[in-house]
Design an enzyme around this catalytic site. Structure first.
Site, PDB file in Angstrom:
ATOM      1  N   ARG A  97       1.271  44.144  47.440  1.00  0.00           N
ATOM      2  CA  ARG A  97       0.451  44.235  48.662  1.00  0.00           C
ATOM      3  C   ARG A  97      -1.005  44.543  48.308  1.00  0.00           C
ATOM      4  O   ARG A  97      -1.946  43.912  48.817  1.00  0.00           O
ATOM      5  CB  ARG A  97       1.044  45.317  49.564  1.00  0.00           C
ATOM      6  CG  ARG A  97       0.217  45.695  50.779  1.00  0.00           C
ATOM      7  CD  ARG A  97       0.953  46.828  51.502  1.00  0.00           C
ATOM      8  NE  ARG A  97       0.252  47.307  52.666  1.00  0.00           N
ATOM      9  CZ  ARG A  97      -0.640  48.302  52.626  1.00  0.00           C
ATOM     10  NH1 ARG A  97      -0.951  48.875  51.484  1.00  0.00           N
ATOM     11  NH2 ARG A  97      -1.208  48.707  53.759  1.00  0.00           N
ATOM     12  N   VAL A 109      -2.681  41.572  46.433  1.00  0.00           N
ATOM     13  CA  VAL A 109      -2.948  40.435  47.326  1.00  0.00           C
ATOM     14  C   VAL A 109      -4.114  40.750  48.266  1.00  0.00           C
ATOM     15  O   VAL A 109      -5.067  39.966  48.392  1.00  0.00           O
ATOM     16  CB  VAL A 109      -1.669  40.062  48.125  1.00  0.00           C
ATOM     17  CG1 VAL A 109      -1.988  39.083  49.254  1.00  0.00           C
ATOM     18  CG2 VAL A 109      -0.626  39.469  47.180  1.00  0.00           C
ATOM     19  N   ARG A 110      -4.071  41.921  48.879  1.00  0.00           N
ATOM     20  CA  ARG A 110      -5.120  42.217  49.872  1.00  0.00           C
ATOM     21  C   ARG A 110      -6.478  42.442  49.205  1.00  0.00           C
ATOM     22  O   ARG A 110      -7.505  42.000  49.721  1.00  0.00           O
ATOM     23  CB  ARG A 110      -4.695  43.415  50.730  1.00  0.00           C
ATOM     24  CG  ARG A 110      -3.512  43.011  51.620  1.00  0.00           C
ATOM     25  CD  ARG A 110      -3.254  43.969  52.733  1.00  0.00           C
ATOM     26  NE  ARG A 110      -2.224  43.415  53.621  1.00  0.00           N
ATOM     27  CZ  ARG A 110      -1.571  44.114  54.522  1.00  0.00           C
ATOM     28  NH1 ARG A 110      -1.818  45.398  54.655  1.00  0.00           N
ATOM     29  NH2 ARG A 110      -0.673  43.532  55.304  1.00  0.00           N
ATOM     30  N   ASP A 122      11.053  53.769  33.580  1.00  0.00           N
ATOM     31  CA  ASP A 122      11.203  54.457  32.284  1.00  0.00           C
ATOM     32  C   ASP A 122       9.987  55.307  31.897  1.00  0.00           C
ATOM     33  O   ASP A 122      10.115  56.219  31.080  1.00  0.00           O
ATOM     34  CB  ASP A 122      11.443  53.430  31.163  1.00  0.00           C
ATOM     35  CG  ASP A 122      12.679  52.585  31.409  1.00  0.00           C
ATOM     36  OD1 ASP A 122      13.532  53.010  32.199  1.00  0.00           O
ATOM     37  OD2 ASP A 122      12.787  51.496  30.813  1.00  0.00           O
ATOM     38  N   GLY A 143      16.465  54.837  30.988  1.00  0.00           N
ATOM     39  CA  GLY A 143      15.224  55.034  30.225  1.00  0.00           C
ATOM     40  C   GLY A 143      15.178  54.218  28.954  1.00  0.00           C
ATOM     41  O   GLY A 143      14.346  54.475  28.098  1.00  0.00           O
ATOM     42  N   GLU A 185      20.989  72.556  32.178  1.00  0.00           N
ATOM     43  CA  GLU A 185      21.064  73.558  31.106  1.00  0.00           C
ATOM     44  C   GLU A 185      20.611  72.968  29.773  1.00  0.00           C
ATOM     45  O   GLU A 185      20.051  73.671  28.935  1.00  0.00           O
ATOM     46  CB  GLU A 185      22.499  74.088  30.982  1.00  0.00           C
ATOM     47  CG  GLU A 185      22.851  75.206  31.973  1.00  0.00           C
ATOM     48  CD  GLU A 185      22.846  74.786  33.425  1.00  0.00           C
ATOM     49  OE1 GLU A 185      23.056  73.587  33.707  1.00  0.00           O
ATOM     50  OE2 GLU A 185      22.620  75.647  34.307  1.00  0.00           O
ATOM     51  N   ILE A 212      21.256  53.072  40.846  1.00  0.00           N
ATOM     52  CA  ILE A 212      20.682  53.732  42.038  1.00  0.00           C
ATOM     53  C   ILE A 212      19.287  54.271  41.696  1.00  0.00           C
ATOM     54  O   ILE A 212      18.456  54.439  42.571  1.00  0.00           O
ATOM     55  CB  ILE A 212      21.568  54.858  42.623  1.00  0.00           C
ATOM     56  CG1 ILE A 212      21.809  55.968  41.611  1.00  0.00           C
ATOM     57  CG2 ILE A 212      22.865  54.345  43.170  1.00  0.00           C
ATOM     58  CD1 ILE A 212      22.220  57.269  42.282  1.00  0.00           C
ATOM     59  N   ARG A 271      16.989  52.716  40.241  1.00  0.00           N
ATOM     60  CA  ARG A 271      15.962  51.675  40.353  1.00  0.00           C
ATOM     61  C   ARG A 271      15.646  51.315  41.810  1.00  0.00           C
ATOM     62  O   ARG A 271      14.643  50.632  42.067  1.00  0.00           O
ATOM     63  CB  ARG A 271      16.431  50.413  39.617  1.00  0.00           C
ATOM     64  CG  ARG A 271      16.471  50.549  38.125  1.00  0.00           C
ATOM     65  CD  ARG A 271      15.590  49.533  37.435  1.00  0.00           C
ATOM     66  NE  ARG A 271      15.988  48.166  37.621  1.00  0.00           N
ATOM     67  CZ  ARG A 271      16.579  47.421  36.692  1.00  0.00           C
ATOM     68  NH1 ARG A 271      16.870  47.935  35.517  1.00  0.00           N
ATOM     69  NH2 ARG A 271      16.868  46.168  36.930  1.00  0.00           N
TER      70      ARG A 271
HETATM   71  O1  F6P Z   1      13.513  49.260  32.142  1.00  0.00           O
HETATM   72  C1  F6P Z   1      14.204  49.696  33.260  1.00  0.00           C
HETATM   73  C2  F6P Z   1      15.674  49.791  32.965  1.00  0.00           C
HETATM   74  O2  F6P Z   1      16.333  50.207  34.147  1.00  0.00           O
HETATM   75  C3  F6P Z   1      16.074  50.682  31.791  1.00  0.00           C
HETATM   76  O3  F6P Z   1      16.050  52.041  32.135  1.00  0.00           O
HETATM   77  C4  F6P Z   1      17.452  50.145  31.464  1.00  0.00           C
HETATM   78  O4  F6P Z   1      17.813  50.424  30.136  1.00  0.00           O
HETATM   79  C5  F6P Z   1      17.261  48.669  31.699  1.00  0.00           C
HETATM   80  O5  F6P Z   1      16.192  48.530  32.595  1.00  0.00           O
HETATM   81  C6  F6P Z   1      18.446  47.943  32.254  1.00  0.00           C
HETATM   82  O6  F6P Z   1      18.141  46.586  32.284  1.00  0.00           O
HETATM   83  P1  F6P Z   1      18.894  45.481  33.128  1.00  0.00           P
HETATM   84  O7  F6P Z   1      18.363  45.526  34.532  1.00  0.00           O
HETATM   85  O8  F6P Z   1      18.521  44.203  32.463  1.00  0.00           O
HETATM   86  O9  F6P Z   1      20.353  45.794  33.073  1.00  0.00           O
END
Ligand code: F6P
Length: 320
Positions: free
Chosen positions: A22, A25-26, A128, A171, A188, A251, A253
């Site tokens: 967004r 583009v803007r 990550d 990560g 912990e 979840i 992402r």
């Molecule tokens: O780079 C983001 C990420 O979610 C990493 O944390 C993870 O190892 C990887 O992508 C998973 O990749 P894919 O979506 O190809 O399974």
């Protein structure tokens, strides 16, 4: 005639990519460019999937996760044939430049394209937070909050059952997300690839925790350290305590970007166009010490982000 600029999201999706689209583009339109979206990451160039983007095409997306342009990993971009096809498509589309929103794979593609004379800008977006040249990437804060909320829930079960939990956090081969999640969720222990694991010390620490009256103990475990199930099994064997493993997975992402992620995405998008327009090209846009910053792509790609072990020191005292 107005110059055309391309915008693309590539690699793993990250919350806030839409807010970045967004902004790009803007701000692009405000600077006099015609904006073209490339669909499904770099595959869009190989399969001719494009969309003209107006200020209205990007309405109502600032608060949504994923990416309206779709994304993907495109191994062909690592080959000469794939790269040549992308360059041919960029020329045929008469794109004066390309704004690439993504993580380290996108940075590699940006670097390769810039070496072939294509004007690019990279915007750091990845949950990550592992990219050199920026203190924070778009999507990181959202993923951090999602993971912390999930561990808060896991803590209920851990406490009710007096269990140890190993929680696997994304990560790739880095532990930036895991370390911050661990601290924020009151874990912990934190296990990340950047720091070795002393299993006997860990087992001793877990047993001592029980003796001190802890009802639950949670280990934040970075996916880059290998199999969390095998790790959990080993811990159970060494301590004789009940261990469960939970993988947070994708979840992390998804979901609505936090305000912090949206602000970052808006500022990065704005800065990418602004710098490009002023002729400062082939840069990675990020944030350094609270200020939006830019570092040449070829520098960002060749350097590793430093892992800060301060989090471990803080956690050691606070997780007693
Ligand atoms: O780079 C983001 C990420 O979610 C990493 O944390 C993870 O190892 C990887 O992508 C998973 O990749 P894919 O979506 O190809 O399974």
């Amino acid at each position: 005639m107005a110059k055309r600029l391309g915008v693309i999201t590539s690699g793993g999706d990250a919350p806030g990519m839409n807010a970045a689209i967004r902004a790009v583009v803007r701000q692009g339109i405000a600077s006099g460019y015609l904006m073209v979206g490339v669909k499904r990451g770099f595959r869009g160039f190989l399969e001719d999937e494009y969309v003209n983007l107006t200020a209205r095409s990007v309405s109502g997306i600032i608060n949504s996760g994923g990416t309206m342009l779709h994304t993907g990993r495109c191994p062909e971009m690592k080959t000469k044939t794939g790269m040549n096809r992308a360059i041919k498509a960029i020329k045929e589309l008469e794109l004066g430049g390309l704004i690439i929103i993504g993580g380290d794979g996108s940075l590699a593609a940006g670097n390769a394209l810039s070496k072939q004379g294509i004007k690019v800008m990279n915007i750091a977006a990845s949950i990550d937070n592992d990219i050199y040249g920026t203190d924070e990437t778009i999507g990181y804060d959202t993923a951090l909050n999602t993971a912390v909320e999930s561990i808060d829930k896991i803590r209920d079960t851990a406490t009710s059952h007096d269990r140890i939990f190993v929680v696997e956090i994304m990560g790739r081969e880095h532990g930036f997300l895991t370390a911050d999640v661990g601290l924020a969720a009151g874990c912990e222990f934190i296990i990340v690839p950047e720091m070795g694991t002393d299993f006997h010390k860990l087992a001793k620490g877990l047993k001592e925790g029980k003796e001190k009256g802890k009802t639950s103990e949670i280990i934040a475990f970075a996916e880059g350290c290998g199999s969390s199930c095998e790790f959990g099994y080993k811990i159970e064997k060494l301590t004789g305590l009940e261990v469960r493993v939970s993988t947070l997975g994708y979840i992390q992402r998804g979901g609505r970007p936090t305000a912090r992620t949206r602000i970052l995405a808006s500022k990065f998008g704005h800065a990418a166009i602004d710098l490009f327009h002023k002729g400062k090209i082939n840069q990675l846009v990020g944030i350094t010490n609270g200020n939006v910053s830019a570092v040449p792509i070829n520098r960002a790609i060749s350097l590793e982000k430093k892992f800060d072990d301060k989090t471990f020191k803080v956690l050691k005292t606070l997780s007693v």
